[in-house]
Design a protein around this motif. Structure first.
Motif, PDB file in Angstrom:
ATOM      1  N   VAL A  47       6.171  -7.585  -1.093  1.00 41.64           N
ATOM      2  CA  VAL A  47       7.223  -7.311   0.098  1.00 41.64           C
ATOM      3  C   VAL A  47       6.142  -7.391   1.631  1.00 41.64           C
ATOM      4  O   VAL A  47       6.959  -7.748   2.408  1.00 41.64           O
ATOM      5  N   THR A  48       5.494  -6.473   1.060  1.00 41.76           N
ATOM      6  CA  THR A  48       4.178  -7.214   2.735  1.00 41.76           C
ATOM      7  C   THR A  48       4.594  -8.924   2.832  1.00 41.76           C
ATOM      8  O   THR A  48       4.909  -8.753   4.473  1.00 41.76           O
ATOM      9  N   ALA A  49       4.915  -9.751   1.988  1.00 42.19           N
ATOM     10  CA  ALA A  49       4.740 -10.925   1.733  1.00 42.19           C
ATOM     11  C   ALA A  49       6.148 -10.915   2.994  1.00 42.19           C
ATOM     12  O   ALA A  49       6.187 -12.172   3.643  1.00 42.19           O
ATOM     13  N   LEU A  50       7.028 -10.070   2.102  1.00 37.34           N
ATOM     14  CA  LEU A  50       8.817 -10.310   2.719  1.00 37.34           C
ATOM     15  C   LEU A  50       8.420 -10.254   4.291  1.00 37.34           C
ATOM     16  O   LEU A  50       9.491 -11.142   4.935  1.00 37.34           O
ATOM     17  N   ALA A  51       8.103  -9.657   4.462  1.00 36.25           N
ATOM     18  CA  ALA A  51       8.380  -8.492   5.227  1.00 36.25           C
ATOM     19  C   ALA A  51       7.923  -9.569   6.868  1.00 36.25           C
ATOM     20  O   ALA A  51       8.346  -9.120   7.410  1.00 36.25           O
ATOM     21  N   LEU A  52       6.548 -10.077   6.161  1.00 33.87           N
ATOM     22  CA  LEU A  52       6.323 -10.706   6.988  1.00 33.87           C
ATOM     23  C   LEU A  52       7.577 -12.387   7.776  1.00 33.87           C
ATOM     24  O   LEU A  52       7.017 -12.686   8.587  1.00 33.87           O
ATOM     25  N   SER A  92       2.496   4.000   4.683  1.00 31.58           N
ATOM     26  CA  SER A  92       2.619   2.980   4.785  1.00 31.58           C
ATOM     27  C   SER A  92       3.466   2.186   4.432  1.00 31.58           C
ATOM     28  O   SER A  92       3.915   1.838   3.324  1.00 31.58           O
ATOM     29  N   THR A  93       4.503   1.223   5.188  1.00 30.50           N
ATOM     30  CA  THR A  93       5.050   1.070   5.096  1.00 30.50           C
ATOM     31  C   THR A  93       5.214  -0.767   5.252  1.00 30.50           C
ATOM     32  O   THR A  93       4.357  -1.056   5.927  1.00 30.50           O
ATOM     33  N   PRO A  94       6.416  -1.489   4.171  1.00 33.86           N
ATOM     34  CA  PRO A  94       6.185  -3.718   4.751  1.00 33.86           C
ATOM     35  C   PRO A  94       5.923  -3.837   5.933  1.00 33.86           C
ATOM     36  O   PRO A  94       5.075  -4.995   6.356  1.00 33.86           O
ATOM     37  N   ASP A  95       6.682  -2.711   7.034  1.00 33.81           N
ATOM     38  CA  ASP A  95       6.492  -3.729   7.959  1.00 33.81           C
ATOM     39  C   ASP A  95       5.645  -3.671   8.399  1.00 33.81           C
ATOM     40  O   ASP A  95       4.592  -4.584   9.990  1.00 33.81           O
ATOM     41  N   LEU A  96       4.752  -2.717   8.796  1.00 31.57           N
ATOM     42  CA  LEU A  96       3.705  -1.685   9.299  1.00 31.57           C
ATOM     43  C   LEU A  96       2.064  -3.020   8.082  1.00 31.57           C
ATOM     44  O   LEU A  96       1.573  -3.233   9.647  1.00 31.57           O
ATOM     45  N   ARG A 113      -3.741  -0.694   4.963  1.00 33.18           N
ATOM     46  CA  ARG A 113      -4.531   0.270   5.921  1.00 33.18           C
ATOM     47  C   ARG A 113      -4.132   0.981   4.854  1.00 33.18           C
ATOM     48  O   ARG A 113      -3.716   1.601   4.264  1.00 33.18           O
ATOM     49  N   GLY A 114      -5.281   2.056   5.078  1.00 31.10           N
ATOM     50  CA  GLY A 114      -5.355   3.650   4.675  1.00 31.10           C
ATOM     51  C   GLY A 114      -6.095   3.716   2.949  1.00 31.10           C
ATOM     52  O   GLY A 114      -6.546   4.541   3.020  1.00 31.10           O
ATOM     53  N   ILE A 115      -6.788   2.168   2.837  1.00 32.83           N
ATOM     54  CA  ILE A 115      -7.034   1.694   1.271  1.00 32.83           C
ATOM     55  C   ILE A 115      -8.323   1.491   1.216  1.00 32.83           C
ATOM     56  O   ILE A 115      -9.007   0.424   1.975  1.00 32.83           O
ATOM     57  N   ASN A 116      -9.337   1.737   0.491  1.00 27.07           N
ATOM     58  CA  ASN A 116     -10.680   1.516   0.209  1.00 27.07           C
ATOM     59  C   ASN A 116     -11.420   1.997   1.634  1.00 27.07           C
ATOM     60  O   ASN A 116     -11.864   2.656   2.508  1.00 27.07           O
ATOM     61  N   ARG A 117     -11.513   0.439   1.900  1.00 23.78           N
ATOM     62  CA  ARG A 117     -12.436  -0.300   3.499  1.00 23.78           C
ATOM     63  C   ARG A 117     -11.883  -0.222   4.821  1.00 23.78           C
ATOM     64  O   ARG A 117     -11.901  -0.615   5.623  1.00 23.78           O
ATOM     65  N   SER A 118     -10.417   0.149   4.725  1.00 22.96           N
ATOM     66  CA  SER A 118      -9.455   0.495   5.966  1.00 22.96           C
ATOM     67  C   SER A 118      -8.751   1.870   6.405  1.00 22.96           C
ATOM     68  O   SER A 118      -8.258   1.710   6.221  1.00 22.96           O
ATOM     69  N   LEU A 157       4.698   4.307  -2.141  1.00 24.04           N
ATOM     70  CA  LEU A 157       5.420   4.008  -2.832  1.00 24.04           C
ATOM     71  C   LEU A 157       6.826   3.674  -2.714  1.00 24.04           C
ATOM     72  O   LEU A 157       7.688   3.419  -2.883  1.00 24.04           O
ATOM     73  N   ARG A 158       6.940   5.405  -2.144  1.00 20.97           N
ATOM     74  CA  ARG A 158       8.329   5.501  -1.552  1.00 20.97           C
ATOM     75  C   ARG A 158       8.808   4.556  -0.941  1.00 20.97           C
ATOM     76  O   ARG A 158      10.397   3.452  -0.343  1.00 20.97           O
ATOM     77  N   ALA A 159       8.078   3.451   0.706  1.00 25.09           N
ATOM     78  CA  ALA A 159       8.026   2.907   1.288  1.00 25.09           C
ATOM     79  C   ALA A 159       8.667   1.928   0.757  1.00 25.09           C
ATOM     80  O   ALA A 159       9.652   1.088   0.964  1.00 25.09           O
ATOM     81  N   THR A 160       7.894   1.432   0.340  1.00 27.06           N
ATOM     82  CA  THR A 160       7.582  -0.051  -0.467  1.00 27.06           C
ATOM     83  C   THR A 160       9.238  -0.548  -1.598  1.00 27.06           C
ATOM     84  O   THR A 160       9.800  -1.476  -1.341  1.00 27.06           O
TER      85      THR A 160
END
Length: 272
Positions: free
Chosen positions: A106-111, A75-79, A61-66, A199-202
Motif C-alpha cells: 500500500v505504501t508503494a502504491l501511494a508512492l 502511520s498512514t500510507p501517504d506518510l 516510522r514508529g517501528i523498531n529503530r525508526s 492497521l486501520r489507516a492502511t
C-alpha cells in the motif's frame, strides 16, 4: 543463501521521525518495503538481490529503530510514501523499483500516486486494499473489533480474530506459540503500535485507480501461490482487475519472501 554481504546502515531525519535504513550491493536501486515489517524481515531477500542491485530496506516510522516524536501519530500510507521518497532521494539512485508487501505494498502504491518520479516499477505483493471489495463495510467493522480487542490487552484474541478475517488458518497450537510466548518489549511495542496506529489507516486507504492506470510507473500485482482464498488474494485480484492486468504468482503465501527468499528472488527477477 548469499552470505558475507556488506551492509551500510544510516539514519535519516524526516518530519516528526528518524528513519533507520540499510543499503546493500551496487546496481539499479530496488527498495523492499513492509508495514509493519521492518528491515530485518527483508534481510535474506536483500542479500540475494544485492548481487546485482543496490538494495534499500528500512524500518517504517514508529517501528523498531525508526522512532517518532509523537507516539500517538497514525502511520498512514501517504506518510510512509513520503518517507520512502526521501530515502530514495537520500541515495540519489532513483527512480527505483519498489517491492512492497502487505501494508508496504500500500505504501508503494501511494508512492506511485504521489511521487511517480521516484519509482519506475511497483511490485505490490498482496496489498490489503479492503476498500476495493464489496464487503468492505463488514471487513472494516471487523478490523475495528480486532483493534479494540488488542487494546483491551487480549493479544491472542486479537490475532485469532485478525487471522480469521484474513482467512488464514494456522495449525493447532501455533497461534499460542507465536503470540502467547515470551516476546521482547520491542516486539510487543511494535505490535501494539501496528494495531493502534497503522492497521486501520492502511486498510481504509483507497487507491486512485484512474491515476494508477495512467501514471508512467509500471504496477505489477503479486500474489502468493499459497494465498488462494485469503483476504489479500481477494484484494490483490480486485486491484489487478481494476488496472486491467493479470496478477503474478510468487512462491509461498503472504510472507513468501520470508519463507522462501531464494524462490521469491528467482520469480522477482523474472518479473522485472
Amino acid at each position: 543463501m548469499t552470505t558475507n554481504v556488506s551492509v551500510t546502515t544510516g539514519t535519516l531525519e524526516v518530519p516528526d521521525a528518524r528513519l533507520y535504513y540499510e543499503v546493500r550491493g551496487t546496481g539499479p536501486l530496488i527498495a523492499l518495503v513492509g508495514a509493519p515489517m521492518d528491515a530485518d524481515a527483508f534481510a535474506p531477500l536483500a542479500d540475494l538481490l544485492a548481487a546485482d542491485h543496490t538494495v534499500l530496506t528500512a524500518d517504517p516510522r514508529g517501528i523498531n529503530r525508526s522512532p517518532v516524536d509523537d507516539p500517538d501519530q497514525d502511520s498512514t500510507p501517504d506518510l510512509r510514501a513520503a518517507d520512502l521518497a526521501r530515502l530514495i532521494d537520500r541515495l540519489d539512485l532513483g527512480p527505483a523499483t519498489v517491492l512492497g508487501s502487505s501494508g508496504g505494498a500500500v505504501t508503494a502504491l501511494a508512492l506511485a500516486r504521489t511521487r511517480p518520479d521516484r519509482v519506475h516499477t511497483v511490485v505490490a505483493h498482496e496489498p490489503p486494499l479492503v476498500e476495493l471489495l464489496d464487503d468492505r463495510e463488514r471487513l472494516h467493522a471487523g478490523t475495528d473489533d480486532i483493534i479494540a480487542t488488542r487494546l483491551r490487552g487480549d493479544v491472542t484474541g486479537a490475532w485469532a480474530k485478525f487471522l480469521a478475517q484474513a482467512d488464514i488458518v494456522l495449525p493447532d497450537g501455533v497461534l499460542e506459540t507465536m503470540f502467547g510466548a515470551d516476546r521482547t518489549p520491542r516486539e510487543e511495542a511494535d505490535e501494539l503500535r501496528w494495531f493502534a496506529h497503522e492497521l486501520r489507516a492502511t486498510t481504509h486507504w483507497r487507491p486512485d485507480l484512474a491515476a494508477l492506470r495512467t501514471v508512467a510507473t509500471r504496477v505489477i500485482v503479486g500474489i502468493g501461490e499459497g494465498s488462494t482464498g485469503q483476504l489479500c488474494d481477494r484484494t490483490s485480484r480486485a486491484l489487478a482487475s481494476a488496472l486491467g492486468s493479470e496478477p503474478v504468482l510468487f512462491p509461498g503465501d503472504h510472507t513468501g519472501f520470508v519463507d522462501d527468499p531464494a524462490g521469491f528472488t528467482t520469480r522477482l527477477r523474472e518479473v522485472l
